[in-house]
Design an enzyme around this catalytic site. Structure first.
Site, PDB file in Angstrom:
ATOM      1  N   ASP A  27       1.004  -1.179   0.043  1.00 55.40           N
ATOM      2  CA  ASP A  27      -0.020  -0.122   0.061  1.00 55.40           C
ATOM      3  C   ASP A  27       0.978   1.284  -0.050  1.00 55.40           C
ATOM      4  O   ASP A  27       1.817   1.332   0.886  1.00 55.40           O
ATOM      5  CB  ASP A  27      -0.971   0.178   1.178  1.00 55.40           C
ATOM      6  N   GLU A  39       1.749  -0.087  -4.954  1.00 57.23           N
ATOM      7  CA  GLU A  39       0.892   1.114  -5.185  1.00 57.23           C
ATOM      8  C   GLU A  39       1.818   2.375  -4.873  1.00 57.23           C
ATOM      9  O   GLU A  39       2.392   2.460  -3.715  1.00 57.23           O
ATOM     10  CB  GLU A  39      -0.323   1.163  -4.267  1.00 57.23           C
ATOM     11  N   ASP A  72      -2.306   4.658 -11.532  1.00 58.06           N
ATOM     12  CA  ASP A  72      -3.323   5.647 -11.350  1.00 58.06           C
ATOM     13  C   ASP A  72      -3.848   6.479 -12.452  1.00 58.06           C
ATOM     14  O   ASP A  72      -4.858   7.131 -12.747  1.00 58.06           O
ATOM     15  CB  ASP A  72      -3.302   6.430 -10.080  1.00 58.06           C
ATOM     16  N   VAL A 120      -4.030   6.070 -15.608  1.00 56.08           N
ATOM     17  CA  VAL A 120      -4.823   5.549 -16.458  1.00 56.08           C
ATOM     18  C   VAL A 120      -6.551   5.536 -16.029  1.00 56.08           C
ATOM     19  O   VAL A 120      -7.247   5.931 -16.546  1.00 56.08           O
ATOM     20  CB  VAL A 120      -4.658   3.931 -16.649  1.00 56.08           C
ATOM     21  N   HIS A 121      -6.569   5.383 -14.439  1.00 59.35           N
ATOM     22  CA  HIS A 121      -7.815   5.541 -14.000  1.00 59.35           C
ATOM     23  C   HIS A 121      -8.370   6.954 -14.064  1.00 59.35           C
ATOM     24  O   HIS A 121      -9.455   7.265 -14.294  1.00 59.35           O
ATOM     25  CB  HIS A 121      -7.847   5.154 -12.537  1.00 59.35           C
TER      26      HIS A 121
END
Length: 623
Positions: free
Chosen positions: A283, A320, A345, A347-348
């Site tokens: 994380d 991440e 992230d 791409v998101h």
């Protein structure tokens, strides 16, 4: 009794009919362990008698770099389930910082785990290669009404039929209460008891392997939760040299950090060795400040890969990070950290802006379809350019790195939870909104490694807001106030879900019966078909494929070619239809998001004209 190197582990380790206890406490002068057998009473001749409670002193270990100032003792007759606590210099009795089991909650004693009680049936299992990985992120507490590993096992067949290869389980480290998002864990070695504890996790992993599914665990080494955290009482586990958004920073580079690194690495290796896990997702590693020449994450990843080799399995370490740093996935020989994949992230964010036009907070840094195209070409949108959000140049080029080392998604726990009420993507849109189908195609037909968020595959309507079950009323109020502040600076609609209200948690529980009716049944069929197409057409993901990406207005065109096959993809991120400028009438349309099968309304209707691209649609052709 001699102790070999394999058993020199922090915490409680069962060995030869005894248990060896080891704890890192560099400043202590006296360390004791208080052992309370599993049964509080014995019955002799029909009369209850109190069980003897034993207090034993620990001795200092030989002082080496790897075992700096740790204490240990081996106690005969102690085994699985026996409770214990440590005491330093006559102070309070505390749980073990390396506890593998907190059966009475985070405020109770630790318990010994004997891994030989796990019954494994996966001797032939060798893991899932990155090339084949399709991730499915789930939260044990809300995945089923029961919220346990055993209940989740019932759903493994449907995940296998869907085409998932690897389940990514959100954090299960022991946390306060019985419900938590997962990121308030305080014992990084222990499995949450309300989920089923260590034996429940072992059963889940073993069952997943029987269905051909890998299991990756989300682990948190950048911070610990605020309630029940005992680590600071033992050693310099935390540093005030910097902070994280969630609390004290873990000390991986300051004074005393060798012991902290050992602690985290042993935790990571234990998940692989003891629970047969197929990888770890670390994380928010951008919150780990580490200027050392051999980065902590490189050290941890190397140890995890070594444990995998020893077990004869493929194990993936996924990271991440918001840093857009290609060193994460470069090999150590190429001056990288050697991790297997990194969340993307960019791409998101670009995809969400393209689909919704949202410009809240970090979405303001993205321009939609053009940035989706840029990410397909460059892996990240920001690979060294100026970022308004960071106020500086951000990222570094990663064009040469295999797309499959980047994990992409249109939904995950963070970006659902980072809304006031935990709303899923397009939650307010019509269930048959074509943007939902477009989003799925943009992720599952991409050359990246895709990840689904639980329930996405059938159009789950349950939100996934942040929730807690802390016992400290002042802490609960602080969390509530913090959530209110978090959403006060942007134009969010609706109120903020109360994280401590049990109803907030209950609303997040999935309703898999939705798959029995439309349009959810057709959505599930579409996801299953997309994953079949992904498996059967390697040109979509093969790093040897030549790729050309172009953007016309809000429509992205992608051509991927191998010597004997070409895939043509069109993604129309606009509300207008358009003529396909390069449509090949001889090409076979393999997928069209406008196919009536996916709406559930008109299954016998004819597909749209092949020369026209419908609004908010995706199409794949193969020649």
């Amino acid at each position: 009794m001699t102790t070999d190197a394999a058993n020199r582990r922090l915490g409680a380790t069962v060995v030869d009919g005894a248990t060896r206890f080891e704890v890192w406490a560099p400043d202590a002068s006296l360390v004791e362990v208080h052992i309370e057998p599993d049964d509080d009473t014995d019955v002799e001749n029909g009369v209850e008698t109190e069980t003897e409670i034993e207090i034993v002193r620990l001795e200092r270990e030989a002082c080496t770099v790897a075992e700096l100032d740790s204490w240990s003792v081996t106690v005969a007759g102690v085994g699985h389930g026996d409770r214990y606590r440590f005491r330093l210099d006559g102070g309070d009795w505390l749980a073990d910082p390396a506890s593998r089991w907190q059966p009475d909650g985070v405020h109770g004693p630790s318990a010994v785990v004997d891994e030989s009680v796990f019954r494994w049936h996966d001797d032939a299992w060798t893991g899932v290669a990155l090339d084949d990985t399709v991730l499915y992120e789930l939260h044990v507490g809300t995945f089923t009404a029961e919220g346990t590993f055993d209940a989740a096992i019932r759903h493994l067949p449907r995940l296998h039929e869907l085409g998932i290869t690897t389940i990514e389980v959100m954090p299960v480290a022991a946390f306060p209460g019985s419900r938590n998002w997962g990121y308030d864990g305080v014992f990084p070695f222990a499995v949450q008891e309300s989920y089923g504890g260590p034996t429940g996790l072992a059963r889940f992993v073993d069952a997943a392997h029987r269905f051909g599914l890998g299991v990756v665990l989300d682990v948190v080494y950048n911070h610990l939760g605020p309630e029940g955290n005992v680590l600071g009482s033992y050693a310099p586990y935390f540093t005030d040299a910097h902070r994280t958004p969630w609390g004290d920073a873990v000390n991986v580079a300051e004074y005393g950090s060798d012991g902290v690194r050992r602690y985290c690495v042993e935790s990571a290796v234990g998940w692989i060795r003891d629970f047969h896990l197929d990888g770890l997702r670390l994380d928010a590693v951008h919150a780990i400040v580490d200027p050392t020449p051999i980065p902590f994450l490189q050290e941890l990843t190397s140890a995890v890969h070594d444990a995998a080799r020893a077990a004869g399995r493929t194990v993936l370490v996924t990271i991440e990070s918001s840093a857009n740093d290609p060193r994460i996935v470069r090999s150590v020989a190429d001056h990288g950290w050697g991790c297997d994949a990194v969340w993307d992230d960019d791409v998101h964010h670009a995809l969400r802006v393209a689909l919704t036009g949202e410009r809240h907070e970090y979405y303001a840094n993205y321009s939609g379809a053009a940035d989706v195209a840029k990410a397909w070409e460059r892996r990240w949108v920001y690979s060294g350019q100026y970022s308004p959000g960071f106020g500086r140049r951000h990222g570094a080029p990663a064009d040469d790195i295999d797309h499959r080392r980047f994990v992409v998604f249109d939904t995950n726990h963070d970006h659902v939870g980072n809304t006031p009420a935990g709303a899923r993507l397009l939650a307010d849109a019509d269930p048959n909104d074509p943007r939902r189908r477009l989003a799925a195609a943009a992720i599952l037909l991409s050359p990246f490694t895709p990840m689904l968020f639980m329930g996405e595959e059938y159009g789950e309507t349950a939100p996934f807001p942040y929730f807690i079950d802390h016992g400290d009323p002042e802490l609960v109020e602080a969390v509530r106030a913090g959530r209110q502040r978090e959403f006060s600076g942007a134009d969010w609609s609706g109120g903020v879900a109360d994280p401590a209200d049990p109803a907030t948690f209950e609303r997040a529980i999935l309703d898999v019966t939705l798959t029995e009716r439309e349009p959810h049944r057709s959505r599930l069929a579409m996801y299953t078909e997309l994953l079949r197409i992904r498996r059967e057409h390697p040109v979509l993901t093969d790093p040897a494929a030549q790729q050309h990406v172009s953007i016309v207005g809000d429509t992205m065109f992608v051509v991927r070619s191998l010597p004997d096959v070409t895939a043509s993809l069109v993604f129309n991120f606009s509300g207008d239809s358009l003529e396909h400028p390069a449509a090949d009438p001889a090409a076979a349309i393999v997928f069209d998001s406008e196919d009536p099968r996916w709406s559930g309304d008109h299954p016998d209707a004819a597909p749209a004209d092949t020369a026209t691209i419908a609004p908010w649609s995706a199409r794949l052709s193969i020649t």
